[in-house]
Motif scaffolding. Sequence first.
Motif, short mmCIF file in Angstrom:
data_model
loop_
_atom_site.label_atom_id
_atom_site.label_comp_id
_atom_site.label_asym_id
_atom_site.label_seq_id
_atom_site.Cartn_x
_atom_site.Cartn_y
_atom_site.Cartn_z
N HIS A 187 -4.38 -3.04 4.40
CA HIS A 187 -3.93 -2.55 5.62
C HIS A 187 -3.80 -3.88 6.23
N GLU A 224 -0.20 10.10 3.66
CA GLU A 224 -1.71 9.31 2.91
C GLU A 224 -2.76 9.19 3.85
N GLU A 225 -1.89 8.08 4.78
CA GLU A 225 -3.25 6.97 5.77
C GLU A 225 -3.80 8.55 6.58
N ALA A 271 -10.52 3.03 -1.41
CA ALA A 271 -9.86 3.74 -1.10
C ALA A 271 -9.88 4.91 -1.79
N GLY A 272 -9.31 5.72 -0.29
CA GLY A 272 -8.72 7.17 -0.26
C GLY A 272 -7.21 7.06 -1.34
N ARG A 316 -14.49 11.97 7.38
CA ARG A 316 -13.79 10.67 9.07
C ARG A 316 -14.43 12.10 9.98
N GLN A 353 -6.57 -2.82 -3.61
CA GLN A 353 -7.34 -2.71 -2.53
C GLN A 353 -8.57 -3.60 -1.58
N ARG A 356 -17.88 6.65 3.80
CA ARG A 356 -17.15 6.72 2.42
C ARG A 356 -18.13 6.75 0.48
N ASP A 388 0.94 -1.19 0.21
CA ASP A 388 0.14 -0.01 0.03
C ASP A 388 0.75 0.95 0.30
O1 HGY Z 1 -8.01 5.25 3.91
C1 HGY Z 1 -7.78 4.96 2.92
O2 HGY Z 1 -8.45 4.67 1.72
C2 HGY Z 1 -6.77 5.16 2.70
O3 HGY Z 1 -5.77 3.48 2.45
N1 HGY Z 1 -5.63 5.73 3.22
#
Ligand code: HGY
Length: 407
Positions: A380, A123-124, A354-355, A213, A191, A285, A89
């Motif tokens: 993840h 990014e996470e 996924a973002g 979030r 993912q 999401r 990832d």
């Molecule tokens: O949370 C997500 O979708 C990415 O893995 N940050």
Amino acid sequence: MTLGQKLMNRLDAFARQSSEDGALTRLFLTQAHRQAVDDLMEQLRGIGLSPWLDAMGNVQARYAGLDPHAPTVMIGSHIDTVRNAGRFDGTLGVFVALGVIEELAKNGNRLRRGLDFIAFGDEEGVRFPTTLGGSRALAGSFDMATLGLADAEGVTLETALRAFGCDPSGIPALARKPGSLHAYLEPHIEQGPVLEAEDLALGIVSAINGASRYSITLTGLAGHAGTVPMALRRDALAAAAEIISAIEARALAEPDLVATVGRIEALPGAVNVIPGEARLTLDVRAPDDAQRRKAAADCLTAMTRIAGRRGIGCEILPSHDADAMKCDPIVQQALATAILETGRGPIRYLPSGAGHDATAMAALCPAGMLFVRCKGGISHNPLESITLDDAEAVMAVTIRAVDILAA
Ligand code: HGY
Ligand code: MN
Ligand code: MN
């Protein structure tokens, strides 16, 4: 050694840059992230680049093109991870980018456009209650107010950046001029299970789901587990349990909608004390922004209703909000041509649940992603894996797609 084998070897080796023995955890601006930055910069120098660490903790490097005035093509992804992560990832895209540039540099080949290598640092959004800081800095959408946000130990983002050797005052200057980037291309594992289910190595990302979030604090009254009758309790964790079930029920009500309480903490956390406080996170999401907003609002309404009925305080702090993003057709077309010309068809377009940093980069330039099949769709999770054949495929297609985009 094949390009795919080199990629797999680099990913295996890089997974050692972790803050935990026997697991991969590399949170933003930690010692593990610092070691990873130093390791990566060494490897970039090894292929003839002059990398730098920017004010937001990203690693950048440029492979010059024949036309110094032509907008460049940026390739890469992120090197921060979740806790107990897999080794693909983010890091996959970073080392695909390094491999592409290495192939050009070793033969002295130059494309018309320069190539910008990027390894985003955040990014996470696991350590600090904010995310996409690195890509937002480049896209010019970074909110300097987030520098005051603190991690679980109370260390602010600003303090952590300075300790990392970054000067936050330099963040605004990281913003790339509109038009300076021709395209942003991010190779990434899917993912999810779609490519594997259809026996496809690669997929072209059509869109990235939006995400909201929140950090929530439920405040009840700590008390003696043996003496307080059930009806007189203000148990923050019991309230959280009812809230989590309500969130799950709301998400189950609609297809494509997902909602997750990924983290919960009960305080004071003793076996014989009624939890006086519960801290939890919520991640909602959907592919459609109105759908996501409505679902998130419904979750928050349910939360405050349940807390109110139980005499529990409920503080809700939004920590991230990103609209759904459509990937750029030019980048998608370059990927489709590259897949067909390298004999890696058929073409499969798919959305990303996924973002990704591509969401932030899309505000700056045409952005697109190339997905690689991952075993069982697992991510993840340390079980995250790809095959050597698929590593060969992502290298071959990305090299060809970069040729097309940088022509
Ligand atoms: O949370 C997500 O979708 C990415 O893995 N940050
Ligand atoms: Mn990622
Ligand atoms: Mn991730």
